[in-house]
Write an enzyme that holds these catalytic residues in place. Structure first.
Site, PDB file in Angstrom:
ATOM      1  N   TYR A   1      -1.575   0.240  10.705  1.00  0.00           N
ATOM      2  CA  TYR A   1      -1.800  -0.329   9.264  1.00  0.00           C
ATOM      3  C   TYR A   1      -0.474  -0.192   8.322  1.00  0.00           C
ATOM      4  O   TYR A   1      -0.155  -1.115   7.959  1.00  0.00           O
ATOM      5  CB  TYR A   1      -3.050   0.252   8.771  1.00  0.00           C
ATOM      6  CG  TYR A   1      -3.362  -0.126   7.131  1.00  0.00           C
ATOM      7  CD1 TYR A   1      -3.874  -1.329   6.995  1.00  0.00           C
ATOM      8  CD2 TYR A   1      -2.730   0.721   6.337  1.00  0.00           C
ATOM      9  CE1 TYR A   1      -4.204  -1.578   5.677  1.00  0.00           C
ATOM     10  CE2 TYR A   1      -3.085   0.378   5.041  1.00  0.00           C
ATOM     11  CZ  TYR A   1      -3.680  -0.917   4.606  1.00  0.00           C
ATOM     12  OH  TYR A   1      -3.854  -1.230   3.306  1.00  0.00           O
TER      13      TYR A   1
ATOM     14  N   GLU B   1       0.051   3.742   1.794  1.00  0.00           N
ATOM     15  CA  GLU B   1       0.034   3.980   3.091  1.00  0.00           C
ATOM     16  C   GLU B   1       1.602   3.971   3.755  1.00  0.00           C
ATOM     17  O   GLU B   1       1.827   4.388   4.708  1.00  0.00           O
ATOM     18  CB  GLU B   1      -0.896   3.299   3.745  1.00  0.00           C
ATOM     19  CG  GLU B   1      -0.965   3.622   5.401  1.00  0.00           C
ATOM     20  CD  GLU B   1      -1.717   5.125   5.536  1.00  0.00           C
ATOM     21  OE1 GLU B   1      -2.435   5.504   4.690  1.00  0.00           O
ATOM     22  OE2 GLU B   1      -1.874   5.536   6.642  1.00  0.00           O
TER      23      GLU B   1
ATOM     24  N   SER C   1       0.788  -1.130  -0.239  1.00  0.00           N
ATOM     25  CA  SER C   1       0.152   0.184   0.120  1.00  0.00           C
ATOM     26  C   SER C   1       0.845   1.207   0.072  1.00  0.00           C
ATOM     27  O   SER C   1       1.958   1.361   0.756  1.00  0.00           O
ATOM     28  CB  SER C   1      -0.986   0.033   1.024  1.00  0.00           C
ATOM     29  OG  SER C   1      -1.528   1.182   1.434  1.00  0.00           O
TER      30      SER C   1
END
Ligand code: NAP
Ligand code: G4F
Length: 320
Positions: free
Chosen positions: A148, A126, A124
């Site tokens: 996460y 992220e 990801s």
């Protein structure tokens, strides 16, 4: 004989689009599903007869080994995760188990059962978090800003490590945000699209939001699952950034969605401080040059078209 693919997270947004793509391409598609007291397979209901589903969980090694033994896949797509960033502060260790250590469990199961398979890890953007360079590429260092993001960084590096340690055909796709009418209602684009439609239809009046200034590189999930498949068709496993190369703010998303619904922002959007995150990712924008040059992949749907099609889908759904 049709090639066999195995998908974890097949009931999720990406899992459902990927399953569709693979079925269309003649694959024998197997998926792993979790037991629940109420079966929630809405996103794959239309495909059910063409899929083989196995009970399993990323927390449970036995179930992973058994599911792979039963399906004997040539391609494994690990899409399962606790994927909602905001909840990762509420369940940080569970997030690490699902989205981090769970990757090792699946790689270990693959080593035991089908080490010759090609493996895709759903990494990801992220992971870039507090970004070290703009735009972000495969070489940009990670600085995750949520439990996460930290778990996904572990999942990414264990995939790279198993490729290098055991010569597995393991690939990590670093995907930027991608959305669709099948997106969970808790994610901001779908939340905005649904609320715009519900306000238009007079069902609700307010849209509570957190940080309106955050910027993301948003693409269409249907385009992005094609990139996953392309990555596993390469002879040499490598990592790829998948993105549109264009960033927009949450505010832009509200403007397009409300315009599509034909309503005014001023009357309905309210600031809700409880939706502001403990640490924010302010700005993400990806450079997918490598994917374009090596995979021939390009996004087909731009931000505005994406948000408009999501609002239309929710208007249709809520009007029924
Ligand atoms: P999603 O809609 O939230 O789907 C997540 C899937 O994972 C669901 O099928 C869920 O099953 C399953 N799952 C969760 N925990 C599990 C566990 N312990 N064992 C087995 N299955 C489990 O997510 P998505 O948007 O499709 O994203 C797919 C993957 O890409 C995720 O790994 C996500 O982190 C990653 N990713 C997504 C984006 C994006 O913008 N969408 C961007 C980059 C990376 P249930 O239905 O039973 O809950
Ligand atoms: O839609 P979001 O929740 O997505 P986020 O946090 O970027 O994560 C998604 O993309 C990642 C890829 O970068 C995936 F790995 C991950 O699994 C997931 O799919 O939030 C987007 C932005 C954030 O900055 C958030 O603070 O929108 C901001 N926001 C403002 N108000 C809100 C809200 N987000 C949500 N979910 N809800 C709000 O009310």
């Amino acid at each position: 004989m049709a090639p066999t693919a195995f998908i974890t997270g097949i009931t999720g947004q990406d899992g459902s689009y990927l399953a569709e793509l693979l079925v269309e391409r003649g694959y024998d598609v197997h998926g792993m599903v979790r037991r629940s007291s109420v079966e929630r397979f809405d996103r794959i209901e239309h495909l059910r007869e063409r899929l083989t589903l196995h009970q399993g969980d990323l927390l449970d090694q036995r179930s992973l080994v058994d599911a792979l033994r039963a399906s004997r896949p040539a391609e494994i797509y690990n899409l399962a995760a606790m994927s909602f960033v905001a909840v990762s502060w509420v369940q940080p260790t569970l997030t690490a188990e699902f989205s981090g250590v769970g990757v090792t469990r699946l790689l270990e199961a693959m080593r035991e059962v089908c080490p010759e398979a090609a493996f895709y890890q759903a990494s990801s953007s992220e992971m870039f978090g507090k970004v070290r360079e703009v735009p972000q590429t495969e070489l940009t260092p990670f600085y995750p800003r949520s439990p996460y993001g930290v778990a996904k960084a572990y999942g990414h590096f264990i995939t790279v490590n198993y490729r290098e340690s055991y010569e597995l055909r393991a690939t990590s796709g670093i995907l930027f945000n991608h959305e669709s009418p099948r997106r969970g209602l808790e994610f901001v684009t779908r939340k905005i699209a649904w609320h715009a439609a519900a306000i238009k239809l007079g069902l609700i009046d307010k849209l509570p939001l957190g940080n309106l200034e955050a910027e993301r590189d948003w693409g269409y999930a249907r385009d992005y699952v094609e990139a996953m498949w392309l990555m596993l068709q390469q002879d040499v496993p490598e990592d790829y950034v998948i993105a549109t190369g264009v960033a927009h703010s949450v505010r832009d998303c509200v403007e397009v969605a409300f315009d599509q619904a034909g309503i005014s922002i001023d009357d309905h959007v309210v600031a809700d401080p409880t939706l502001v995150r403990p640490a924010e990712v302010d700005h993400l924008i990806g450079d997918a040059t490598k994917a374009r040059e090596r995979l021939g992949w390009e996004p087909k749907t731009d931000f505005e078209a994406l948000i408009r099609l999501m609002v239309d889908a929710d208007l249709k759904r809520l009007s029924r």
